[in-house]
Write a protein that holds these residues in place. Structure first.
Motif, mmCIF file in Angstrom:
data_model
loop_
_atom_site.group_PDB
_atom_site.id
_atom_site.type_symbol
_atom_site.label_atom_id
_atom_site.label_comp_id
_atom_site.label_asym_id
_atom_site.label_seq_id
_atom_site.Cartn_x
_atom_site.Cartn_y
_atom_site.Cartn_z
ATOM 1 N N GLU A 3 3.325 4.799 -0.992
ATOM 2 C CA GLU A 3 2.649 5.274 -2.133
ATOM 3 C C GLU A 3 3.930 4.576 -3.199
ATOM 4 O O GLU A 3 3.304 5.063 -4.844
ATOM 5 C CB GLU A 3 3.288 7.043 -1.858
ATOM 6 C CG GLU A 3 3.542 7.588 -2.396
ATOM 7 C CD GLU A 3 3.241 9.507 -1.948
ATOM 8 O OE1 GLU A 3 2.794 10.213 -2.929
ATOM 9 O OE2 GLU A 3 3.332 9.343 -0.944
ATOM 10 N N THR A 25 -8.112 -1.286 -12.827
ATOM 11 C CA THR A 25 -7.217 -0.689 -11.016
ATOM 12 C C THR A 25 -5.918 -1.726 -10.847
ATOM 13 O O THR A 25 -5.842 -3.615 -11.485
ATOM 14 C CB THR A 25 -8.049 -1.187 -10.218
ATOM 15 O OG1 THR A 25 -9.252 0.276 -10.535
ATOM 16 C CG2 THR A 25 -7.599 -1.154 -8.845
ATOM 17 N N THR A 55 2.313 2.437 -5.157
ATOM 18 C CA THR A 55 1.108 2.602 -6.465
ATOM 19 C C THR A 55 1.087 4.003 -7.361
ATOM 20 O O THR A 55 0.866 3.161 -8.148
ATOM 21 C CB THR A 55 0.019 3.049 -5.297
ATOM 22 O OG1 THR A 55 0.249 4.317 -4.173
ATOM 23 C CG2 THR A 55 -0.683 2.467 -4.203
ATOM 24 N N ALA A 103 -2.967 -3.228 -8.531
ATOM 25 C CA ALA A 103 -3.142 -3.340 -6.861
ATOM 26 C C ALA A 103 -3.036 -4.461 -6.252
ATOM 27 O O ALA A 103 -3.299 -5.362 -6.540
ATOM 28 C CB ALA A 103 -4.030 -2.352 -6.190
ATOM 29 N N ALA A 109 0.594 -1.071 -0.111
ATOM 30 C CA ALA A 109 -0.339 0.148 -0.007
ATOM 31 C C ALA A 109 1.107 1.376 0.089
ATOM 32 O O ALA A 109 0.321 2.709 -0.334
ATOM 33 C CB ALA A 109 -0.759 0.500 0.897
ATOM 34 N N ARG A 139 0.217 2.602 -10.895
ATOM 35 C CA ARG A 139 -1.611 3.733 -11.760
ATOM 36 C C ARG A 139 0.402 3.903 -13.068
ATOM 37 O O ARG A 139 -0.774 4.464 -13.887
ATOM 38 C CB ARG A 139 -0.680 5.037 -10.753
ATOM 39 C CG ARG A 139 -2.136 4.767 -9.636
ATOM 40 C CD ARG A 139 -2.434 6.344 -9.658
ATOM 41 N NE ARG A 139 -2.738 6.055 -7.944
ATOM 42 C CZ ARG A 139 -2.779 6.140 -6.781
ATOM 43 N NH1 ARG A 139 -1.050 7.357 -6.853
ATOM 44 N NH2 ARG A 139 -3.049 6.175 -5.606
#
Length: 118
Positions: A12, A43, A15, A45, A10, A19
């Motif tokens: 930054e 998405t 992610t 993840a 999780a 992205r």
């Protein structure tokens, strides 16, 4: 260990990398090719998923499309391989500790409209 892995997934930095891969899927047209839906969304993840009766953290590709899921439909391998290749090439931007914790995660697993296609 799982909590450590969940925190790493999780972060930054992770992610941001995921992205960037999502953006490339839109730019390349691969998502539209896979879904035959120009309105499809993706998405990517690391998520907790059930694999073999056990809950694990895995790299997951969530695809949302207005088209119904056809069991005999598209081959999701090109999308899966593209994401895996991009993650492999971009993970060098991650701090070593994060990268090491994520290396053993299964995936990418593909879910379309909430249903696994694996």
């Amino acid at each position: 260990m799982a909590t450590d892995l969940t925190k790493a997934a999780a972060s930054e930095a992770v992610t941001d990398v995921l992205r960037a891969i999502e953006d490339k899927l839109y730019e390349s047209g691969l998502l539209v090719s896979a879904t035959d839906d120009p309105e499809a969304e993706v998405t990517i993840a690391f998520r907790n998923v059930a694999v073999g009766g056990e809950t694990v953290v895995a790299l997951v590709i969530w695809v949302a499309t207005g088209k119904p899921l056809d069991p005999a439909g598209p081959d999701w391998e090109p999308l899966r391989h593209y994401v895996l290749g991009k993650f492999a090439s971009l993970q060098g931007a991650l701090p070593g500790g994060l990268r090491e914790r994520l290396l053993d995660c299964p995936g990418p697993l593909v879910f379309v409209n909430g249903a696994s296609v694996d």
